[in-house]
Scaffold this motif. Structure first.
Motif, short mmCIF file in Angstrom:
data_model
loop_
_atom_site.label_atom_id
_atom_site.label_comp_id
_atom_site.label_asym_id
_atom_site.label_seq_id
_atom_site.Cartn_x
_atom_site.Cartn_y
_atom_site.Cartn_z
N MET A 1 0.76 -1.44 0.12
CA MET A 1 0.21 -0.26 0.19
C MET A 1 0.66 1.43 -0.13
N ILE A 2 2.03 1.28 -0.21
CA ILE A 2 3.07 2.29 -0.25
C ILE A 2 2.52 3.36 -1.21
N GLY A 3 1.85 3.02 -2.57
CA GLY A 3 1.36 3.98 -3.40
C GLY A 3 -0.30 5.05 -2.93
N PRO A 4 -0.68 4.49 -2.32
CA PRO A 4 -2.18 4.22 -2.06
C PRO A 4 -1.43 5.38 -0.24
N LEU A 5 -0.52 5.31 -0.16
CA LEU A 5 -0.10 6.09 1.66
C LEU A 5 0.64 7.18 0.26
N VAL A 6 1.86 7.24 -0.72
CA VAL A 6 1.87 8.14 -0.81
C VAL A 6 0.87 9.29 -1.91
N HIS A 7 -0.58 8.90 -2.56
CA HIS A 7 -1.41 9.75 -2.73
C HIS A 7 -2.39 10.34 -1.68
N SER A 8 -2.17 9.84 -0.77
CA SER A 8 -2.89 10.08 0.74
C SER A 8 -2.34 11.40 0.91
N SER A 9 -0.96 11.06 1.16
CA SER A 9 0.27 12.51 1.87
C SER A 9 0.23 13.09 1.32
N LEU A 10 0.53 13.49 -0.66
CA LEU A 10 0.62 14.38 -1.16
C LEU A 10 -0.86 15.79 -1.25
N LEU A 11 -1.74 14.62 -1.72
CA LEU A 11 -3.26 15.97 -1.40
C LEU A 11 -3.54 16.35 -0.24
N ARG A 12 -3.34 15.59 0.85
CA ARG A 12 -3.27 15.95 2.56
C ARG A 12 -2.70 17.83 2.44
N ARG A 13 -0.97 17.46 1.58
CA ARG A 13 -0.46 18.59 1.69
C ARG A 13 -0.39 19.79 0.89
N GLY A 14 -1.20 19.32 0.74
CA GLY A 14 -1.40 20.47 -0.66
C GLY A 14 -0.52 21.41 -1.49
N ALA A 15 -1.01 23.13 -0.73
CA ALA A 15 0.20 23.68 -1.98
C ALA A 15 1.59 23.66 -0.81
N ALA A 16 1.50 22.59 0.08
CA ALA A 16 3.09 23.18 0.60
C ALA A 16 4.09 22.62 0.28
N VAL A 17 5.20 22.79 -0.34
CA VAL A 17 6.20 22.30 -0.07
C VAL A 17 6.74 20.42 0.28
N VAL A 18 6.70 19.80 -1.25
CA VAL A 18 6.64 18.87 -0.45
C VAL A 18 8.74 17.81 -0.82
N ALA A 19 9.17 18.60 -1.96
CA ALA A 19 10.27 18.00 -2.05
C ALA A 19 11.35 19.44 -2.53
N VAL A 20 12.52 19.26 -2.67
CA VAL A 20 13.06 20.09 -2.81
C VAL A 20 14.62 19.15 -3.87
N GLY A 21 14.44 19.74 -4.61
CA GLY A 21 15.61 18.86 -6.47
C GLY A 21 17.01 19.26 -5.73
N ALA A 22 18.37 18.93 -5.98
CA ALA A 22 19.36 19.64 -5.78
C ALA A 22 19.56 20.82 -6.48
N ASP A 23 19.24 20.77 -7.54
CA ASP A 23 19.45 21.90 -7.38
C ASP A 23 18.45 23.65 -7.93
N GLY A 24 17.82 22.98 -6.46
CA GLY A 24 17.32 24.34 -5.65
C GLY A 24 15.74 23.94 -5.92
N GLU A 25 14.81 23.10 -7.85
CA GLU A 25 13.72 23.72 -7.49
C GLU A 25 12.49 23.11 -6.58
N ASP A 26 11.48 23.74 -6.42
CA ASP A 26 10.37 22.57 -5.13
C ASP A 26 9.33 22.26 -6.14
N VAL A 27 8.30 21.53 -5.01
CA VAL A 27 7.15 20.97 -5.92
C VAL A 27 6.16 20.51 -4.78
#
Length: 962
Positions: A1-27
């Protein structure tokens, strides 16, 4: 169930930054979900889903994170591929995995990596798309593929199951929980298994993920600055980097928010932990251990619970702790038996990861890593790590190191065999010696000495850089025209140390064994140190025993041992001198074996090994049972010496002085050096040498394989063998698998006596029946075996002396072969038929007594009966002795008594030993507990006793005895 857990976590965090790349770009959470959902739809259309694999060959940016989440949504397995690795290595990785799709950049290095891969290539563009298609994540847990250094000379490819990955994530969240306020700084490379946790844990449990570049992760200063800038709360270090980071952190003005600091990839020194505790007082240091084969980590230690005192770390490193949930860890000896606390042994891992991981390629067939072993009354799969350690009194596991050719460099596993294979694969290279040495930072560095008459150091380095990852390319390269060799045809490491004294070449640290030297000038043997050894081809008998030792699941040694209790005034210096003279007289007692290419060679050393004789003092214990148990335990330790390929003798004598007039002599001989007749000769000579009359002994006759038969026709051209072995006889005893169940060959013994008058009666009736005592007794055993099995067709092996010349009868060596005997007459046949059948079988067998038994077994193999393990003929061995060798030990002026020893294990399912001397006719059945139990063995002994007395009574009735 790793996929559903990630799916739920991302939707719950909405507009918050969840990842920053080594190049500084975030999402943001919403943005990452949208990109991943769109990419997942493309992956599904290309065939990705449960049971398939998707390769991800992207730099450490948010695009890589989106690719990972997309694969999780499909339920496929993911494969991180490092584009910075040599293309040929990545191509082999992809050939083993066979991904359905490849996610990479539109062009550049990643595209080059997969140029030969038939999978569909899907580019991941930047910036990430923002549309959100309808897509539900798969509930199938994604596993992953990982590539690690292997012992076969090529990388090992593994598939780690999604269930093991879920177990690891859930356990970690319970021990060091991550929340919305946490920031995980990733410091690993995509090819390192801890990278899987670094990415998935924050995605699943709501922490922010920050990626670093390869150069950034290699600098303690850059990592410190990034931790401060990103307010990182969790970070993983290799021990060396943790030490550097802690020193810098202690000198910095502050600003660190670290709560969790993980150490792994190598042993954590106690001093490094102390530095980290002082510099990072607000962080909890967790020491973790685990091979890639078992999903990231299998043990951990919360270092707050360990004070490091009271002598609990004899290795100078921090314990690796206790097992994580769903995992078991045990420490075992060479026979896979648990060892007591404080004893060093191999670490075995059980549990969900060991049971579900699959080796895709690169497995060493000679030593399977995943084996079946009984655990808690149930047979389960466990993983043999090759790592060694011990459990202390507090129950904490300590890592001691390895006893093979694997090391960690910057946390990545490096097997010297793989490096050596790459070096030997270079055109113009004859051979090489790869070795680990200390680098300037105290870490392991690689060095290599290359045998080549045409290549330069720079050319070798250039070619290796195209074949190996950068961290596996040796930093110290030396080229010589010819490598020095030992008498065993191995590279002379001591000679290399003399040639390159500043290099730190140290055999004790596991230099990889070299291939045997090629033949020169047509010679069969080489001599590198005049007078140190003589090398000759091994005889067929020697080849047979060495081959048996290499059989999977069997011990690598076979020994003949005696425990002699000596009472009186023993002259210890005289006894030691007598033993050394005995070993010096007979080359077979100084012989070891090595392969010359694919040919087995015997290496006869010039002098006895220094430890061939040893004298020890013990406490003043005189109780016979206590002494017997003590010597038995010592024997179990001594036989491990016979596994050492560097020993220079096949005999070991240890004298224990219990009191001024009480001694125990433990004599252990490698079975390849002596048979029963040889043992009797040594027994007699030892008595003469101890008496001081060695000058009167004749010159010893050397063992010479040239006197023995070497050429044989096919077994199926010998009528007697065809009659005995074809078709294969029915199986009488179960045939347990020694690999899956090593304990099945644990030995037990039943002893019995045929009566005080049996020897005399047997002698009288054999004269009238015109048969030998052996023929009479083997006939009665066949009758007993038939009644036990309820069948008329039975077979077993008997040892036979293959000496053919007068010289052979005067030589010490192994002249023994095994020959099969078979009986098919009815179990209740009359005595005349029973004896005639035995005489015919034994005398026909003498016609092929020199024919190698291993060829008989191989050429008459019937897979429908033997089930790919062994022929039924190979289950039982019948040994007959009429000279009572063990009762004939003599030392002048002393009372010498042979004390029976018991076997820890047996090589066959049943070994029948019969002693026929004037003192009595006695028998014993040594059996494997996995094939017989005590009641069954006792019944066989009773049936045999009954058969002997039946034959005696029948013979005496037919022929009145005067």
């Amino acid at each position: 169930m790793i996929g559903p857990l990630v799916h739920s976590s991302l939707l719950r965090r909405g507009a918050a930054v969840v990842a920053v790349g080594a190049d500084g770009e975030d999402v943001t959470g919403t943005g990452l979900h949208a990109a991943a959902a769109g990419l997942a739809a493309r992956l599904r259309a290309a065939g990705a889903g449960p049971g398939a694999a998707v390769a991800i060959a992207l730099p450490q940016t948010v695009g890589q994170v989106a690719a990972l989440v997309a694969v999780l949504y499909t339920g496929a397995d993911f494969v991180f591929v490092d584009p910075d690795q040599p293309p040929a290595r990545n191509a082999d990785f992809m050939a083993a995995v066979r991904p359905a799709c490849v996610l990479g950049g539109a062009a550049g290095r990643a595209a080059e990596v997969f140029a030969g891969c038939e999978a569909e290539h899907l580019p991941v563009e930047a910036p990430l798309p923002g549309a959100v298609p309808d897509a539900e994540p798969s509930f199938t847990p994604s596993g992953y593929f990982v590539q690690t250094s292997g012992t076969t000379g090529r990388p090992k490819v593994l598939r780690v199951d999604g269930r093991a990955l879920e177990n690891r994530l859930r356990w970690g969240q319970g021990v060091y929980p991550l929340g919305l306020d946490d920031v995980v700084l990733s410091t690993s490379r995509p090819g390192f298994d801890f990278y899987v946790w670094e990415l998935l844990a924050p995605l699943v449990f709501g922490a922010k993920l920050v990626l670093t570049s390869r150069l950034e992760a290699a600098s303690a200063k850059d990592l410190l600055d990034r931790c401060v800038a990103e307010k990182a709360t969790a970070v993983h270090f290799f021990p060396r980097m943790l030490d550097e980071f802690s020193v810098l952190a202690a000198a910095s003005p502050g600003g660190l928010a670290l709560r969790w600091v993980f150490s792994g990839g190598a042993a954590l020194p106690v001093d490094t932990l102390a530095t980290a505790r002082s510099a990072l007082p607000g962080a909890v240091v967790l020491n973790q251990y685990g091979p890639a084969e078992c999903c990231v980590d299998v043990t951990f230690l919360d270092c707050r619970t360990w004070n490091g005192g009271n002598g609990t770390s004899r290795t100078g490193t921090v314990p690796i702790g206790r097992p994580i949930d769903g995992t078991s860890v045990r420490v075992v000896d060479a026979m896979l038996r648990p060892v007591p606390p404080g004893t060093t042994g191999e670490i075995l891992i059980g549990g969900i990861a060991a049971e579900t991981t699959r080796v895709v390629s690169g497995q060493d067939a000679s030593r399977p890593a995943f084996i079946a072993l009984e655990e808690g009354g149930t047979t389960r799969t466990v993983y043999r790590t090759g790592d060694y350690g011990h459990v202390d009194e507090a129950g904490l596991l300590h890592y001691s190191g390895r006893q093979d050719t694997q090391f960690k460099i910057n946390g990545a596993r490096v097997d010297l065999s793989e490096v050596a294979a790459a070096v030997r694969g270079i055109d113009g290279v004859g051979d090489c010696h790869v070795y680990p040495a200390e680098s300037g930072t105290g870490e392991v560095a690689l060095g290599v000495v290359i045998e080549s008459a045409e290549l330069t150091k720079s050319e070798c380095r250039r070619r290796l850089a195209g074949a190996l990852p950068l961290f596996m390319v040796p930093t110290r390269i030396d080229v010589v025209e010819r490598l020095p060799r030992t008498p065993k045809l191995e590279i002379d490491v001591a000679g290399l140390r003399e040639m390159f004294p500043a290099r730190g070449i140290d055999r004790a640290r596991g230099g990889v064994p070299a291939t045997a030297a090629p033949r020169r000038d047509g010679a069969d043997a080489a001599r590198t140190r005049p007078g140190s050894a003589r090398i000759r081809p091994a005889s067929l008998a020697e080849q047979r025993l060495i081959g048996m030792r290499q059989a999977e699941g069997r011990p690598p040694h076979q020994t003949v041992a005696n425990h002699l209790r000596i009472r009186g005034e023993l002259d210890l210096p005289r006894l030691e001198h007598a033993f050394r003279e005995l070993v010096a007289r007979h080359p077979m007692l100084r012989t070891t074996y090595a392969f010359h290419g694919d040919r087995l060679m015997a290496v006869e050393h010039e002098r006895p090994a220094p430890d061939a004789v040893e004298i020890r003092s013990t406490t003043g214990v005189r109780d016979e049972e206590v002494l017997r148990a003590f010597v038995q335990e010592e024997f179990e330790r001594e036989i491990l010496r016979f596994c050492d390929p560097d020993r220079h003798s096949t005999v070991r004598a240890v004298v224990y002085r219990h009191a001024p007039d009480l001694f125990s002599l433990l004599l252990v001989l490698d079975h390849i050096a002596v048979d029963e007749r040889s043992k009797a000769m040594l027994q007699s000579e030892l008595a003469v040498l101890y008496r001081g009359d060695g000058a009167g002994l004749p010159t010893a006759v050397p063992y010479d394989p040239a006197r023995l038969a070497q050429e044989f026709p096919p077994a199926r051209e010998i009528p007697e063998l065809v009659a005995c072995a074809s078709p294969a006889p029915p199986r009488i005893l179960p045939s347990p698998d020694p690999v899956a169940d090593p304990a099945a060959f644990t030995a037990d013994t039943v002893r019995f006596d045929f009566g005080p008058d049996a020897p005399e009666r047997v002698g009288r009736v054999c004269g009238r029946l015109k048969c030998t005592r052996f023929e009479f007794l083997i006939a009665t055993f066949f009758r007993a075996l038939k009644h036990y099995a309820g069948q008329d067709d039975v077979a077993l092996l008997v040892p036979v002396d293959s000496r053919n010349t007068v010289e052979d009868f005067e030589a010490v060596g192994f002249f023994q072969n095994l020959m099969p005997l078979r009986s098919r007459i009815p179990a209740d046949a009359d005595l005349a038929t029973v004896i005639a059948d035995s005489k015919h079988g034994v005398r026909a067998a003498l016609a092929y007594r020199d024919f190698p038994i291993d060829r008989v077994i191989a050429q008459f193999r019937d897979d429908s009966v033997t089930q790919a393990r062994r022929n039924p003929i190979w289950q039982m061995l019948f040994t007959y002795s009429s000279d009572g060798v063990d009762a004939n030990w003599r030392l002048e002026g002393l009372d010498v008594q042979d004390v029976p020893m018991w076997r820890g294990e047996v090589g066959l399912e049943l070994h029948i030993e019969l002693s026929d001397t004037p003192a009595g006719l006695t028998g014993s059945l040594d059996f494997a507990r996995g094939a017989l139990d005590n009641a069954a063995a006792t019944r066989i002994g009773a049936l045999w006793t009954r058969a002997v007395h039946w034959a005696l009574e029948e013979a005496e009735a037919l022929t009145p005895v005067r």
